[in-house]
Design a protein around this motif. Sequence first.
Motif, short mmCIF file in Angstrom:
data_model
loop_
_atom_site.label_atom_id
_atom_site.label_comp_id
_atom_site.label_asym_id
_atom_site.label_seq_id
_atom_site.Cartn_x
_atom_site.Cartn_y
_atom_site.Cartn_z
N ILE A 258 0.85 -1.20 0.00
CA ILE A 258 0.00 0.00 0.00
C ILE A 258 0.88 1.24 0.00
O ILE A 258 1.74 1.40 0.87
CB ILE A 258 -0.94 0.03 1.22
N GLU A 259 0.67 2.13 -0.97
CA GLU A 259 1.41 3.38 -1.04
C GLU A 259 0.46 4.57 -1.12
O GLU A 259 0.67 5.51 -1.87
CB GLU A 259 2.36 3.38 -2.25
N CYS A 260 -0.63 4.45 -0.36
CA CYS A 260 -1.61 5.53 -0.35
C CYS A 260 -2.33 5.56 1.00
O CYS A 260 -2.21 4.63 1.80
CB CYS A 260 -2.62 5.37 -1.49
N ASN A 261 -3.09 6.62 1.23
CA ASN A 261 -3.76 6.83 2.52
C ASN A 261 -5.17 6.25 2.47
O ASN A 261 -6.13 6.94 2.14
CB ASN A 261 -3.79 8.32 2.85
N ILE A 262 -5.29 4.97 2.79
CA ILE A 262 -6.60 4.31 2.84
C ILE A 262 -6.68 3.48 4.11
O ILE A 262 -5.66 3.09 4.69
CB ILE A 262 -6.85 3.41 1.61
N ASP A 263 -7.89 3.19 4.54
CA ASP A 263 -8.13 2.41 5.76
C ASP A 263 -8.57 1.00 5.37
O ASP A 263 -9.73 0.79 5.00
CB ASP A 263 -9.19 3.10 6.61
N LEU A 264 -7.66 0.06 5.48
CA LEU A 264 -7.95 -1.31 5.06
C LEU A 264 -8.84 -2.05 6.05
O LEU A 264 -9.31 -3.15 5.76
CB LEU A 264 -6.64 -2.09 4.88
N THR A 265 -9.06 -1.47 7.24
CA THR A 265 -9.92 -2.13 8.22
C THR A 265 -11.40 -1.94 7.91
O THR A 265 -12.26 -2.61 8.50
CB THR A 265 -9.63 -1.58 9.63
#
Length: 400
Positions: free
Chosen positions: A304-311
């Motif tokens: 992951i190379e971005c600002n995301i919430d995988l939860t």
Amino acid sequence: MKWSFKILIILIIVLLFTTGCWNRREINELAITLAIGLDTTMDGQYLVTAQVVNPGEVASEGGSGSSSVVIYQATGETVFEAFRKMTREAPRKIYPSHLRILVIGESLAKEGIGKPLDLLFRDWELRSDFYISIAKGMNAEDILKVPTTLEKIPANHLFDTLKVSEKAWSATSSVTLDDLIADLVSDGKQPVLTGIEAFIKGNEEAALSKRNEEMIDSPARLLFDGLAVFDKDKLIGWLNEKQGRTYNAVTNKVKSTVVNISCPKEGKAVLQLLKSKAKVKGKVKNGKPEIDIEFHREYNVGEIECNIDLTKPETIDKLEKIEEQRATKMFEQSIKQVQEEFEVDIFGFGEAVHRADPKAWKKLSKNWDKEFEELPVNIKVEAKIRRIGTVGNSFLKELK
């Protein structure tokens, strides 16, 4: 006495059929050949190159400084003749039963590979589990003369590299002799073979010497690159990486790979493909063939190379939709490019139409190349992300 006489007669009869190893071959009489190269000469003859194991060098632990393989070459009007001519130079008979890879020069591939393959398919001593590759833009002999690192025997290096590449990177494909012959004689599918190139930087003499094996950054490297497209037994062109990935996906040859996708807002994410299954169905409507392909693919989050919430489940849903759109676009474009550029069915769509409607296929098969060029292909991709790795969100989020 009568029983003894009968037993004696039975033993004599059994002995008549016990001839022993009449065709035995002693190992010290054979030149174990692990790689063969086939090329064509300026005067239309075959140039056969055999990469033979040097038993003394392979057996010794420290090595004597000699190469682990020896190259023998001969020309002939037929491949069989060239093999026999090698005995003028080789002290042992060329023995290809343990063949690992066959490399065919591009010039010969363009003329046709059917005739030179007949001997290899017919020879009862030859197993058919070796891989076949096309020397991209060069002769096969040039490939077999390049020393390799990690593996002492270049043929083993090529065999293992193609095997690993096929499992980890979906743009290459390992094809055995039986697979190739099956595609050559098929009415609804044309052959495809992986290409191989030799990259030589700096001094060519050093690159092709044993010193190449001893260097950390060796000046000569062998690389599997591109898929060769055939019309019957003649090479007509090369697939690029995206087209090669599409071909392997459609024909269910993908073991694993990685794909880069765009994040919902900005940045990149990498998905590791775990499983890919394509269902190809043919149909005929009003005399016109059509193809439906359903792809079922499973992934892990690899990077992951971005600002995301995988939860959050909705984040995973968004990534799945992005991958479905990316894969659908790539498959549609690649298939269309193959239809327009090569006009030959490498995907086996003709076989799918044949299975769906054998009666219609009898008429369609007479001009299938033209039908394939205009064939509608409907694609549906289902992408599922199963796991996100050993951590949840990336630490890069904390850095920001």
